[in-house]
Design an enzyme around this catalytic site. Structure first.
Site, PDB file in Angstrom:
ATOM      1  CG  HIS B  79      -1.615   1.302   1.473  1.00  0.00           C
ATOM      2  ND1 HIS B  79      -2.664   1.754   0.704  1.00  0.00           N
ATOM      3  CD2 HIS B  79      -1.387   2.275   2.398  1.00  0.00           C
ATOM      4  CE1 HIS B  79      -3.050   2.939   1.159  1.00  0.00           C
ATOM      5  NE2 HIS B  79      -2.288   3.279   2.181  1.00  0.00           N
ATOM      6  CG  ASP B 108       5.795  18.415 -26.415  1.00  0.00           C
ATOM      7  OD1 ASP B 108       6.015  17.958 -25.291  1.00  0.00           O
ATOM      8  OD2 ASP B 108       5.128  17.812 -27.279  1.00  0.00           O
ATOM      9  CD1 TRP B 144       6.506   3.167   4.116  1.00  0.00           C
ATOM     10  CD2 TRP B 144       7.697   4.024   2.440  1.00  0.00           C
ATOM     11  NE1 TRP B 144       6.904   4.418   4.486  1.00  0.00           N
ATOM     12  CE2 TRP B 144       7.632   4.973   3.478  1.00  0.00           C
ATOM     13  CE3 TRP B 144       8.400   4.348   1.277  1.00  0.00           C
ATOM     14  CZ2 TRP B 144       8.248   6.217   3.390  1.00  0.00           C
ATOM     15  CZ3 TRP B 144       9.015   5.593   1.207  1.00  0.00           C
ATOM     16  CH2 TRP B 144       8.932   6.510   2.245  1.00  0.00           C
ATOM     17  CB  SER B 171      10.288   6.576 -14.478  1.00  0.00           C
ATOM     18  OG  SER B 171       9.193   7.413 -14.646  1.00  0.00           O
ATOM     19  CB  SER B 172      11.491   9.984 -10.540  1.00  0.00           C
ATOM     20  OG  SER B 172      10.407   9.259 -10.104  1.00  0.00           O
ATOM     21  CG  HIS B 255      12.508  14.709   5.567  1.00  0.00           C
ATOM     22  ND1 HIS B 255      11.526  14.221   6.384  1.00  0.00           N
ATOM     23  CD2 HIS B 255      12.220  16.019   5.406  1.00  0.00           C
ATOM     24  CE1 HIS B 255      10.703  15.194   6.722  1.00  0.00           C
ATOM     25  NE2 HIS B 255      11.102  16.301   6.144  1.00  0.00           N
ATOM     26  CD  GLU B 257       9.653  10.293  -2.808  1.00  0.00           C
ATOM     27  OE1 GLU B 257      10.547  10.730  -3.548  1.00  0.00           O
ATOM     28  OE2 GLU B 257       8.570   9.845  -3.221  1.00  0.00           O
ATOM     29  CE1 TYR B 259       8.594  19.224   3.741  1.00  0.00           C
ATOM     30  CE2 TYR B 259      10.757  18.263   3.979  1.00  0.00           C
ATOM     31  CZ  TYR B 259       9.638  18.825   4.534  1.00  0.00           C
ATOM     32  OH  TYR B 259       9.557  18.981   5.885  1.00  0.00           O
ATOM     33  CB  SER B 270       0.199  28.540  -4.885  1.00  0.00           C
ATOM     34  OG  SER B 270       0.740  28.067  -3.689  1.00  0.00           O
ATOM     35  CG  HIS B 304      12.984  14.299  11.356  1.00  0.00           C
ATOM     36  ND1 HIS B 304      12.677  15.529  10.864  1.00  0.00           N
ATOM     37  CD2 HIS B 304      12.491  13.423  10.466  1.00  0.00           C
ATOM     38  CE1 HIS B 304      12.028  15.394   9.715  1.00  0.00           C
ATOM     39  NE2 HIS B 304      11.902  14.130   9.459  1.00  0.00           N
ATOM     40  CG  HIS B 305      12.310  10.066   8.993  1.00  0.00           C
ATOM     41  ND1 HIS B 305      10.974   9.931   8.721  1.00  0.00           N
ATOM     42  CD2 HIS B 305      12.717  11.175   8.328  1.00  0.00           C
ATOM     43  CE1 HIS B 305      10.582  10.912   7.922  1.00  0.00           C
ATOM     44  NE2 HIS B 305      11.618  11.682   7.664  1.00  0.00           N
ATOM     45  CB  THR B 330       5.500  24.930   6.410  1.00  0.00           C
ATOM     46  OG1 THR B 330       6.651  24.168   6.071  1.00  0.00           O
ATOM     47  CG2 THR B 330       4.267  24.201   5.940  1.00  0.00           C
ATOM     48  CE  LYS B 333       4.262  26.945  -0.397  1.00  0.00           C
ATOM     49  NZ  LYS B 333       4.938  27.866  -1.307  1.00  0.00           N
ATOM     50  NE  ARG B 452       4.079   2.896  10.501  1.00  0.00           N
ATOM     51  CZ  ARG B 452       4.961   3.531   9.719  1.00  0.00           C
ATOM     52  NH1 ARG B 452       5.952   4.217  10.259  1.00  0.00           N
ATOM     53  NH2 ARG B 452       4.862   3.507   8.410  1.00  0.00           N
TER      54      ARG B 452
END
Lengths: 201, 527
Positions: B79, B108, B144, B171-172, B255, B257, B259, B270, B304-305, B330, B333, B452
């Site tokens: 998932h 294009d 994951w 691809s990314s 991390h 990622e 963002y 926006s 921090h993870h 943040t 924003k 979890r």
């Protein structure tokens, strides 16, 4: 391919930028691999990953470091502090052994020489060779946790059904940071035979 | 108007577009590829959503009812992986493909063939990932984040998943190259960098993040692969390796990622809020700098993870403070979005509803993130449902709801039809309400200590879990309405005018709806 293409200047700018970006990607990929030695160096300096300094756990006994760390005698016994050392043992998949510390914890003064041991039992009907890998936490205490002798310096062989007491001798150096009150010494025992873990899964 | 297609003097060979299936397989047109990305992501969204339904079904009651723990772990792992790499990222790249050329007045993307290739890697990667369910040993169940030692120990499914993530990473990276080159080299005359719509800015910065961190992820999982198959010991303690090093490598990617998944969503929001407030975006320049600061800070907060892996106090403090620092840009924003709304002539069409819900719900996710940034609290909450609640508030009510809002916002331009406003609003309310029923109780579950990734739980967690499951089923079912509304809009509906929203002022609205197959072949002049 398209020498007379009207968009050529733009295509050239594209190609220039593409090359720069590809270089950045290669650099980032290389950086990822460069992090491995960097991490090792950083940990050797700080003990961050819980690996003890001094004699390294290689087969065949003590290996003295160039800086003479192995022979470093404790400067003094600091009777003003008491540190609790906890002993933990884990047997990894693929090794049909049992392992537990003879004493789970021990209170000591920094600078004192102490001995502890683990009782290890081979559950299988085969002779098996294992290797213990130590880890000390908190990591910043690892540099001051000095093992003079340890069963983890060599591979251990257990006959079928055999039980052994495996000793280690250690000193917690008095230089250990003052906020450290408990140190945990954890061993993971691995099967030395190649692919033993793979065969077990 | 800027519809210069008929006077295209360059004589491109794709002037006569192939038809049928080959149009899609061989397409180099940014709109076709954008559409492919969006459909692919919708499919993966439903696939991974089905896995989520299975998770919630098992967690409906305490005890093991439907699945064995091993399979349950596969459900949560897949998932997460599919939602991140298969649904959210491709959807955002789909938006980039459709909108960036239209918004900067380019004809294009810069590398159309590479664009085609970067899309078509994805179905291959997706198929490889999904097919792990059918190999001996089953799919991946290690989480994951792909941590060793579990990821070194599993069966062939783990190798397939690693290769699949490799493909998606390639691809990314190609997508990012395309976006940076398009933005830097193909802006219409007069479109200076500081005149670009904020959506383009956010993607421009995101593309740099991708280029910086995707290769690092590729490194980390390559090491996993060689540890598994070629006898290396990067992460294997028995051979002198260190499993914690993987976590450092992974989160150095991971991390930024998160963002990567939220910055383009910021861009969509926006765009929507000024349109329906009928005011220009408040504080455009500060918005650009805020995005750039968030991107920079994302590189120095990764550990921090990992507060529970054991870290000196100095390290914990460093990562705690840098993490909390992210709240500043943040906050800028959120402040600017609210200021844009202030005294605006606001109307509440579906895209605006999604945008407003985004601001509120994402802020909740941001606050729970601040809570988790506190070391002593984090050590309590690590791997509990509080974390699950937090990242669903930023990823579902953040990224996914921004994507839905963006879909409604641009559907008239993409399809030439107005979507069914009534169905859109029903979909919004169902989604927003069901989302909160599902995920808000998870905060309480986490604070009470429910871990979890566990298929069973203690009795005291039963009520909140049942509420979350009921909300989850409703949330899942509501997305069928989304599918129906989108398909209905694609197939027909009231014809959309060139500029269906009064307040919209970006370049794509100067084109007729649907946007012609070739647009801005002669670049527009931006004043």
């Amino acid at each position: 391919m398209a020498a007379a293409h009207p968009l050529d200047p733009l295509a050239r700018r594209h190609r220039k930028l593409l090359l720069k970006l590809l270089a950045a990607i290669v650099l980032a990929f290389g950086f990822g691999f460069a992090l491995v030695p960097l991490y090792d160096a950083f940990c050797a300096l700080t003990g961050l990953n819980g690996k003890t300094r001094g004699p390294e756990f290689i087969a065949g006994g003590l290996k003295e470091r160039g800086d003479g760390a192995a022979a470093r005698a404790p400067s003094r016994i600091d009777t003003s502090r008491t540190i609790t050392v906890e002993f933990v043992g884990t047997v990894m998949p693929g090794l049909p052994w049992e392992m537990q510390p003879v004493n789970a914890r021990m209170d000591l003064h920094p600078g004192e020489l102490h001995q502890a041991s683990y009782r290890v039992h081979n559950l299988s009907d085969k002779t098996i060779v294992g290797q213990a890998i130590p880890s000390v936490s908190p990591g910043e205490a690892a540099l001051h946790f000095q093992k003079l002798d340890c069963f983890c310096f060599a591979q251990q062989m257990l006959a079928p059904g055999e039980t052994k007491e495996l000793p280690l001798t250690f000193i917690v150096q008095p230089e250990v940071a003052s906020d450290v009150r408990t140190i945990t010494l954890a061993y993971s025992f691995f099967n030395v035979a190649p692919n033993a873990a793979a065969a077990a899964r | 108007m800027y519809t210069a297609t008929a006077t295209d003097t360059h004589g491109h060979d794709h002037e006569h577009a192939p038809t049928g299936i080959m149009r899609w397989i061989a397409s180099t047109n940014h709109k076709d590829i954008g559409t492919l990305y969006l459909w692919f992501s919708l499919f993966m969204f439903f696939f991974a959503g089905t896995l989520a339904m299975m998770i919630r079904a098992e967690l409906f009651q305490p005890g093991l009812q439907l699945f064995q723990p091993g399979f349950f772990n596969q459900l949560t792992t897949m998932h997460g992986l599919i939602m991140i790499f298969g649904a959210i990222m491709p959807a955002l790249v789909g938006f980039a493909n459709w909108q960036i050329p239209l918004m900067i007045g380019a004809s294009d993307m810069a590398f159309p063939r590479m664009n085609n290739w970067s899309f078509w890697l994805l179905p291959a990667a997706g198929l490889l990932l999904i097919s792990t369910f059918f190999v001996p040993g089953g799919s991946i169940g290690g989480g994951w984040t792909m941590y060793p030692p579990l990821f070194i120990q599993g069966g062939i499914g783990y190798d397939m998943a690693i290769l699949s993530v490799h493909l998606m990473g390639i691809s990314s990276i190609m997508g990012a190259i395309n976006i940076i080159t398009t933005v830097l080299n193909m802006r219409a005359p007069g479109m200076t960098l500081m005149k670009m719509p904020l959506f383009v800015w956010t993607w421009f910065i995101t593309a740099f993040l991708l280029i910086a961190v995707m290769p690092v992820l590729a490194c980390a999982i390559t090491m996993l692969l060689t540890d598994r198959n070629f006898g290396t010991h990067f992460f294997d303690a028995a051979g002198g390796g260190d499993a914690v090093m993987y976590q450092h490598l992974f989160w150095f990617f991971g991390h930024p990622e998160v963002y990567i998944m939220i910055l383009p969503a910021f861009g969509i929001i926006s765009t929507i809020i000024p349109t329906f407030s009928r005011k220009p975006l408040f504080g455009y320049v500060s918005m650009v700098y805020a995005v750039a600061s968030i991107a920079f800070l994302s590189f120095i907060v990764w550990a921090h993870h990992m507060f529970t892996t054991g870290m000196p106090v100095a390290g914990q403090l460093f990562f705690m403070y840098t993490t909390m620092l992210i709240a500043v840009p943040t906050g800028v924003k959120v402040f600017n979005w609210i200021s844009t709304l202030w005294r605006g002539a606001i109307t509440f069409e579906t895209p605006m509803l999604f945008a407003l819900a985004f601001v509120i719900l994402f802020a909740i996710g941001g606050f729970s993130g601040l809570v988790l940034a506190l070391v002593p609290v984090d050590i309590q909450l690590q791997d509990t449902y509080y974390v699950v609640a937090h990242f669903h508030y930023v990823l579902f009510s953040g990224s996914a709801m921004a994507i839905m809002g963006g879909v409604y916002y641009w559907l008239p331009k993409w399809t030439g039809h107005m979507y069914d406003e009534r169905l859109g609003k029903i979909h919004f309310w169902l989604t927003a309400i069901a989302f909160n029923i599902t995920f808000f109780p998870m905060h309480f579950l986490g604070l009470a200590g429910m871990p979890r990734r566990i298929p069973d739980y203690a009795l005291q967690f039963a009520d909140f879990n049942m509420i979350a499951s009921i909300g989850g089923f409703l949330l899942g079912a509501s997305q069928l309405l989304f599918l129906y509304t989108v398909v209905k809009c694609v197939r027909g509906g009231a014809p959309a005018p060139a500029r269906p929203w009064d307040g919209a002022d970006t370049l794509e609205w100067t084109l007729p709806s649907p946007a012609p197959y070739h647009s801005f072949v002669t670049p527009p002049l931006v004043k």
